[in-house]
Design a protein around this motif. Structure first.
Motif, PDB file in Angstrom:
ATOM      1  N   THR A 107     -44.459 -18.843  -2.966  1.00 38.24           N
ATOM      2  CA  THR A 107     -44.075 -20.249  -2.953  1.00 38.24           C
ATOM      3  C   THR A 107     -42.989 -20.514  -3.951  1.00 38.24           C
ATOM      4  N   TYR A 108     -42.235 -21.390  -3.911  1.00 39.05           N
ATOM      5  CA  TYR A 108     -41.304 -21.657  -4.866  1.00 39.05           C
ATOM      6  C   TYR A 108     -41.862 -22.340  -6.246  1.00 39.05           C
ATOM      7  N   ARG A 156     -33.404 -19.354  -9.751  1.00 42.73           N
ATOM      8  CA  ARG A 156     -33.963 -20.522  -8.824  1.00 42.73           C
ATOM      9  C   ARG A 156     -33.380 -20.571  -7.331  1.00 42.73           C
ATOM     10  N   ALA A 157     -31.946 -19.963  -7.021  1.00 43.75           N
ATOM     11  CA  ALA A 157     -31.301 -20.146  -6.008  1.00 43.75           C
ATOM     12  C   ALA A 157     -32.326 -18.754  -5.032  1.00 43.75           C
ATOM     13  N   VAL A 158     -32.514 -17.705  -5.513  1.00 43.35           N
ATOM     14  CA  VAL A 158     -33.227 -16.796  -4.790  1.00 43.35           C
ATOM     15  C   VAL A 158     -34.758 -17.057  -4.684  1.00 43.35           C
ATOM     16  N   ALA A 159     -35.312 -17.707  -5.472  1.00 40.35           N
ATOM     17  CA  ALA A 159     -36.739 -18.141  -5.454  1.00 40.35           C
ATOM     18  C   ALA A 159     -36.864 -19.221  -4.043  1.00 40.35           C
ATOM     19  N   THR A 219     -34.668 -19.568  -1.763  1.00 42.96           N
ATOM     20  CA  THR A 219     -34.381 -18.970  -0.513  1.00 42.96           C
ATOM     21  C   THR A 219     -35.227 -18.003  -0.011  1.00 42.96           C
ATOM     22  N   ILE A 220     -35.973 -17.154  -0.505  1.00 42.50           N
ATOM     23  CA  ILE A 220     -36.725 -16.038   0.058  1.00 42.50           C
ATOM     24  C   ILE A 220     -38.346 -16.421   0.260  1.00 42.50           C
ATOM     25  N   VAL A 221     -38.479 -17.738   0.143  1.00 43.58           N
ATOM     26  CA  VAL A 221     -40.077 -18.131   0.311  1.00 43.58           C
ATOM     27  C   VAL A 221     -40.389 -17.975   1.673  1.00 43.58           C
TER      28      VAL A 221
END
Length: 809
Positions: A5-6, A29-32, A34-36
């Motif tokens: 989860t983010y 932050r952007a990666v975390a 987006t990949i949820v």
């Protein structure tokens, strides 16, 4: 496992622990976010060379591990970056990235076929970091690739098959753009692995790739994370190879003097700059290297290092050590080999032979020289810049300025104003009628938002003559031999820095539950018997008439032992835990200790009313030891909590930093990269500012006010900061001492950003800090002012008006 989860708080924690730069934390932050979904999508982050993709990788690994991901595959384009990545995660290595909470098991093609690795692959508690180059994934005919796919006795399958079978694999592709030529094979290999997410990190995205996060070279230069590129030309138009190399070597020596002098004034180990020469082919490189070893250049043993596809291991080791203080290398000559993976901080001068300046300014070449030698800008131009010796004519450079600028700031890139930066010409700037002599051209970014502030444009790219570059070197040499220091009669300010410490919470006997004490006492419900061991002597005569003596165990008997009254036992148990100094001496703690003893005895079958009961001495001794261990275990397992302590810091610092060379009078037009002198009430001789409408105007307000005794400009980074709840540091703009003896911490902010969440969080942290300092009472009166652009403008240069409008707590 369940997918991730983010967690914004976790990103903040990692950013604080790894001391991440703002764009690196924003990329994580952007990666975390987006990949949820965990649907295997590929996401790409585009960050300028030199900003610190290594720290993004380390932060992502820490984030994923904290979320329960146990299988992370880092794909590198070759052995150079592969070795660097392994080093980044190897404790004790000079390039090891500190601050991570997780120490993953690093698995490579060299060590995967080991029993320890085989065990770890099936251990859900171990975070595995696989580091492989792209060839090992997409070329099954390669020997190493076949080993990766072959069945291994310790794993039970092939390593590649094992990665296909895990359900939490995340792939991180470093230098992602390199794989574009192999996109089909690479994508097929990744698809076959069935990864939950694929993250690409690059400074130059492949055509058609839409990054989820971008941070341009212009932003990195403007934010001070990398050097400022300076293109050097000759007014006389000479651009033959010998002149170019001679000038480059001369510039390098000037930079070496400036770098070394700055380091010595700061008590740091000097970093020596190197010259980076890019040639067309191997024969060209060999010829240039030979010329550079001439007596008038760098004739010393090992000073010129040639790196090509034919370089020996000795040469590659020398390249790896080029940053070391004892490295003899002063020039690296290369043939397009060091585009990625050679991450050094000490390139001071770059030469692209027989290449236009616009071609030299490709990010793969320029990127080798962007990293800062001392980790940050130091205010000395010769240290904070990388010189590209182009020697095109000045008019040619002007004609090509749009191409030059596009290499630094692509149209619409990043958060900088969508209008491209306008060239800003110096005092002696070229007009169409003037001859091309001693001109300088500065490319400056548009004003933008940075950290909640509207800040003025920053120098992105400078074009200057060889004579100007030499003159700047001489100014820097003289400047860094002087110290910035405070003015005569100015005070030293003791700033009460309040630092957070993570300490175990104060222990209390109240943390020990009745059930725990009762259960521990249960083992002592019955009396312990003390027995006397008995042996019988049995003598027998043998056939040969000899007598043999044998010892045999006889029935043991109970021994007598001292018995202790229950009242004495109760006191002994109480004293045993009370005298361990685990708690403060207070009535509540005494009552809690009595409760623990009472519950322990209750578990042993002794009630408070049972005063006639007696225990044997051994039982009592064992019980006292057990109760002591129970209390110690509770003490050792106590939770952690943040606490604060004041650590006073004296500013300005001693020894002071070196004097900058780019100093102008305080009434000169504002420019972000300049330092201003001539102040009446500034504690330091010079000061620099990020924004005209806030910091620059506030400094003039302080300096003209009769109610201000002294003011001090504060810089980021520096020793003066206020710690926020997330562990990150807030560097306010000023400290002001008024005529009443009150110290004021002052922050200027753009009006349209004043209500941003992060800005308000910093404001609240500073107000809390000031309140705590006032309540503490040992550092005098400290207060905090938050002044927006509109408040500063409406104050019209009056300190009293500023206070009335800002309404500080």
């Amino acid at each position: 496992m369940s997918w991730i989860t983010y967690d914004a708080g976790l990103v903040d924690d990692i950013a604080a622990r790894l001391d991440l730069r703002t764009p690196n934390a924003d990329a994580i932050r952007a990666v975390a976010r987006t990949i949820v979904d965990g649907d295997g999508r590929e996401v790409v982050c585009d960050l300028a060379t030199g900003v610190g993709k290594t720290y993004i990788l380390a932060g992502l690994v820490d984030y994923l591990a904290a979320q329960g991901v146990r299988n992370i595959l880092v794909v590198t384009p070759g052995t150079t970056i592969q070795d660097k990545t392994v080093a980044n995660f190897t404790p004790g290595h000079p390039k090891y990235v500190t601050g991570s909470e997780v120490e993953p098991l690093v698995i490579t093609s060299e060590n995967f076929a080991r029993g320890q690795v085989g065990d770890a692959l099936h251990d859900e508690s171990v975070t595995k970091l696989f580091v492989f180059n792209v060839q090992q994934l997409i070329r099954p005919t390669d020997k190493t690739s076949r080993r990766v796919r072959a069945t291994d006795e310790f794993i039970g399958t092939g390593l590649y098959q094992h990665l296909q079978e895990v359900n939490d694999l995340v792939v991180i592709a470093d230098e992602h753009h390199v794989y574009s030529s192999k996109a089909k094979a690479f994508n097929q290999a990744i698809d076959d692995l069935g990864a939950r997410a694929v993250v690409g990190l690059t400074a130059t995205p492949a055509p058609g790739v839409e990054p989820i996060f971008q941070y341009s070279l212009a932003e990195a230069i403007a934010d001070g994370y990398v050097k400022i590129p300076v293109i050097v030309y000759r007014p006389d138009g000479r651009k033959d190879e010998q002149t170019v190399l001679t000038d480059a070597c001369h510039l390098l020596r000037i930079k070496d003097a400036a770098w070394t002098t700055w380091a010595e004034t700061q008590g740091k180990v000097p970093v020596h700059p190197v010259l980076f020469v890019v040639c067309r082919d191997i024969s060209d490189a060999d010829r240039v290297a030979s010329r550079l070893t001439a007596d008038d250049m760098f004739p010393g043993e090992g000073q010129v290092l040639t790196i090509t596809s034919q370089s020996s291991e000795v040469a590659l080791r020398a390249l790896a050590a080029v940053e070391e203080p004892d490295s003899p290398v002063r020039v690296v000559v290369s043939v397009n080999k060091l585009k990625e993976g050679w991450d050094v901080k000490n390139i001071g001068v770059i030469v692209g032979l027989r290449a236009l300046a616009s071609e030299t300014l490709t990010e793969q070449v320029l990127g080798r020289g962007l990293r800062l030698p001392y980790g940050r800008r130091v205010g000395t131009p010769m240290v904070d810049s990388v010189d590209l010796v182009a020697h095109e004519s000045y008019r040619q450079l002007l004609a090509d300025k749009e191409a030059l600028l596009q290499k630094v700031q692509p149209i619409g890139g990043g958060d900088i104003d969508e209008d491209r930066p306008r060239p800003e010409l110096g005092a002696g700037s070229l007009s169409e009628e003037q001859p091309a002599q001693q001109e300088m051209l500065n490319f400056t970014s548009r004003p933008r938002v940075l950290g909640g502030d509207n800040v003025d444009g920053s120098l992105l790219l400078q074009v200057e003559s060889m004579d100007d570059a030499v003159a700047q070197g001489e100014r820097d040499r003289r400047a860094v031999s002087q110290l910035r220091g405070k003015v005569a009669g100015a005070p030293t300010i003791r700033f009460p820095r309040r630092e957070q410490e993570i300490l175990p919470i104060r222990f209390s006997f109240s943390y020990i539950t009745d059930a725990a004490a009762n259960a521990e006492g249960h083992a002592y419900e019955h009396e312990f018997k003390v027995t006397l061991a008995r042996q019988a002597v049995d003598a027998q005569r043998g056939i040969d008439d000899t007598v043999r003596v044998n010892f045999k165990a006889a029935e043991s008997v109970d021994a007598t032992q001292k018995h202790i009254p229950i009242s004495e036992l109760r006191d002994d148990l109480y004293n045993r835990i009370w005298n361990n100094s685990y708690t403060e001496e207070s009535l509540p703690e005494s009552r809690a200790a009595e409760r623990v003893v009472r519950e322990f005895l209750k578990g042993a079958g002794v009630t408070a009313e049972d005063q006639a009961h007696e225990w044997g001495e051994m039982r009592a001794q064992q019980a006292a030891l057990a109760l002591g261990k129970l209390v110690k275990a509770a003490y050792d397992n106590r939770k952690l909590q943040p606490t604060y302590a004041f650590r006073p810091i004296d500013v300005p610092t001693v020894p002071p930093p070196p004097m900058p060379s780019n100093v102008v009078n305080k009434w000169a037009d504002f420019r972000k990269d300049l330092w201003y002198e001539g102040w009446e009430h500034s504690i330091e001789v010079v000061a620099s500012f990020d924004a005209r409408s806030t910091e620059y105007k506030l400094a003039h307000l302080f300096d003209s006010s009769p109610s201000v005794q002294w003011w001090l400009r504060n810089y980021d980074p520096g020793p003066i900061w206020i710690e926020r709840d997330n562990g990150r540091k807030y560097y306010p703009d000023f400290i002001v001492l008024d005529t009443n003896g009150t110290h004021w911490v002052v922050e200027g902010k753009a009006t349209d950003r004043a209500n941003d969440v992060e800005v308000q969080e910093k404001k609240r942290a500073a107000e809390d800090w000031a309140r705590f300092v006032r309540d503490f009472g040992e550092f005098g009166t400290w207060r905090y002012i938050f002044a927006t652009e509109s408040i500063i403008a409406n104050a019209r240069g009056s300190w009293e008006s500023l206070l009335a409008l800002a309404k500080p707590e």
